[in-house]
Design a protein around this motif. Sequence first.
Motif, PDB file in Angstrom:
ATOM      1  N   ALA A 274       4.971  -2.101  -6.106  1.00 21.35           N
ATOM      2  CA  ALA A 274       3.697  -2.464  -5.489  1.00 21.35           C
ATOM      3  C   ALA A 274       3.054  -3.622  -6.237  1.00 21.35           C
ATOM      4  O   ALA A 274       2.523  -4.566  -5.627  1.00 21.35           O
ATOM      5  CB  ALA A 274       2.761  -1.254  -5.470  1.00 21.35           C
ATOM      6  N   ALA A 275       3.087  -3.569  -7.558  1.00 19.56           N
ATOM      7  CA  ALA A 275       2.447  -4.604  -8.371  1.00 19.56           C
ATOM      8  C   ALA A 275       3.119  -5.958  -8.182  1.00 19.56           C
ATOM      9  O   ALA A 275       2.452  -6.970  -7.933  1.00 19.56           O
ATOM     10  CB  ALA A 275       2.489  -4.198  -9.845  1.00 19.56           C
ATOM     11  N   VAL A 276       4.444  -5.984  -8.286  1.00 21.62           N
ATOM     12  CA  VAL A 276       5.177  -7.249  -8.193  1.00 21.62           C
ATOM     13  C   VAL A 276       5.056  -7.857  -6.795  1.00 21.62           C
ATOM     14  O   VAL A 276       4.777  -9.051  -6.641  1.00 21.62           O
ATOM     15  CB  VAL A 276       6.662  -7.040  -8.571  1.00 21.62           C
TER      16      VAL A 276
ATOM     17  N   PHE B  35     -14.211  -5.866  -4.679  1.00 24.29           N
ATOM     18  CA  PHE B  35     -13.656  -4.629  -5.222  1.00 24.29           C
ATOM     19  C   PHE B  35     -12.872  -4.917  -6.499  1.00 24.29           C
ATOM     20  O   PHE B  35     -12.940  -4.161  -7.471  1.00 24.29           O
ATOM     21  CB  PHE B  35     -12.756  -3.954  -4.185  1.00 24.29           C
ATOM     22  N   ALA B  36     -12.126  -6.022  -6.499  1.00 26.86           N
ATOM     23  CA  ALA B  36     -11.349  -6.404  -7.685  1.00 26.86           C
ATOM     24  C   ALA B  36     -12.274  -6.750  -8.848  1.00 26.86           C
ATOM     25  O   ALA B  36     -12.000  -6.400 -10.008  1.00 26.86           O
ATOM     26  CB  ALA B  36     -10.441  -7.588  -7.354  1.00 26.86           C
TER      27      ALA B  36
ATOM     28  N   TYR C 194       0.834  -1.214   0.000  1.00 24.90           N
ATOM     29  CA  TYR C 194       0.000   0.000   0.000  1.00 24.90           C
ATOM     30  C   TYR C 194       0.862   1.256   0.000  1.00 24.90           C
ATOM     31  O   TYR C 194       0.602   2.214  -0.745  1.00 24.90           O
ATOM     32  CB  TYR C 194      -0.917  -0.008   1.219  1.00 24.90           C
ATOM     33  N   VAL C 195       1.913   1.266   0.823  1.00 22.02           N
ATOM     34  CA  VAL C 195       2.779   2.445   0.913  1.00 22.02           C
ATOM     35  C   VAL C 195       3.542   2.654  -0.392  1.00 22.02           C
ATOM     36  O   VAL C 195       3.754   3.793  -0.821  1.00 22.02           O
ATOM     37  CB  VAL C 195       3.744   2.313   2.106  1.00 22.02           C
TER      38      VAL C 195
ATOM     39  N   MET D  46      -3.490  -5.262  -8.204  1.00 21.73           N
ATOM     40  CA  MET D  46      -4.348  -4.928  -9.352  1.00 21.73           C
ATOM     41  C   MET D  46      -4.382  -3.411  -9.571  1.00 21.73           C
ATOM     42  O   MET D  46      -4.269  -2.928 -10.709  1.00 21.73           O
ATOM     43  CB  MET D  46      -5.751  -5.470  -9.109  1.00 21.73           C
ATOM     44  N   GLN D  47      -4.538  -2.652  -8.480  1.00 24.18           N
ATOM     45  CA  GLN D  47      -4.542  -1.199  -8.582  1.00 24.18           C
ATOM     46  C   GLN D  47      -3.206  -0.683  -9.116  1.00 24.18           C
ATOM     47  O   GLN D  47      -3.167   0.281  -9.892  1.00 24.18           O
ATOM     48  CB  GLN D  47      -4.849  -0.592  -7.213  1.00 24.18           C
TER      49      GLN D  47
END
Length: 295
Positions: free
Chosen positions: A185-187, A254-255, A174-175, A210-211
Motif C-alpha cells: 500500500a505504501a509503495v 487529513f495528511a 486502500y484494499v 502516509m497511513q
Amino acid sequence: AWLADPRARALKPTQELYTARYYLALTKWKQGLMAAKWDEKEKDKPAKFLGLTPQAETFLRAAEKDFRKVAEVENDYSDKATDRRTEVIRLLIGDGDKDPAKITDFDYGMMAAQVQLYNLVRGVKPDGTSDEEGADKQKKAAVKVAALFERIRDLPVPKDSAKEAQDAQVMLVYVYLRAGRTYQAAVLGDHLSQTLRNAGAAARAGLYAMQAYQGAAAALPGDDKEARRSEQDRAFKVAAYLDRAFPADPNTDFARLSAGNLLLRDGRPREAFQMLGKVSPASPNLVTARLLEGA
C-alpha cells in the motif's frame, strides 16, 4: 440523439445536459428490465428475476455508463444517479464474487470489484465470532478484492473509462491497507500520488500511502527505533509532497493533521505547528488541528 451530437459534446456541461443524460440512462435501465428474464407465473406476487438476456445486458451496460457520467460530477441528479447505478451494477454483477482470471473486460471487472469493495466496507462481524476472528475474515475478504483490482489493472482500458482506471489503482491501495499489506500500500500509494493525472485521485493515494507508512512503523518492535523513525520519515515526506502539490485538496488536510500529530509526539513542535497551521478553515478537522497547535 442530441447527446450524441458532436456539437452537444463540445458544449460546457450544464445542469440541462446532466438532466438529459440522467433521463436517458433511466430509459435504458427500464428497457433493460423489460428485456430481462422474469418468472410471472404467480399472479399475486411480484415477478421473480431469473436473469439477463444479451439485449438486457446491452441496455444495462449503457445505462451504467450514463449514470456514472452523471454521478461523478456534483449536480441536481448526482445522488439519484449514484443510487440507480448501484441497482444496475447489482443486476449486472450480482454479489460480485467472480474469478479474477476469467474477467477479460475492464468495465465488467470494475463493477465486480466495486461490489466486492462495498461488501467489504459494510462487512459486519458475524455473531459469535471474536474481534480477532472478525478481523481475520475481513483481511481474507480484502485479499479477494485486491485480486480483482489487480486483474483489472492489467486489462485494456476503454477511452471513456480513463478516470475509472485511475480510481481503480487508488482503490487497490486502500484494499491493500485493509488486507494488512502495508508495504504494498505504501509503495503503490506513494508512486500514484506522484504520477496520476487526476489531482483528487493522486492526493487520496498519497494519504493512503502516509497511513500505510505509519502502520508499518507501528508494527515494528518498540526497541527498533531506527527502523520506526525511517518509516515515519517516509510518512512525513508524503505529507510534505501533498502539501506542495495539492494544497487545496481535502485529503491534504487529513495528511497535515496526521503529520502534525506525529511530529508533536516525536518532539518536533515547531515543524508540527507549521504543518497544522496549514489546515484549511473549511476542513472538518480544523478544531482538532487548532487544539493540537496549542498542545
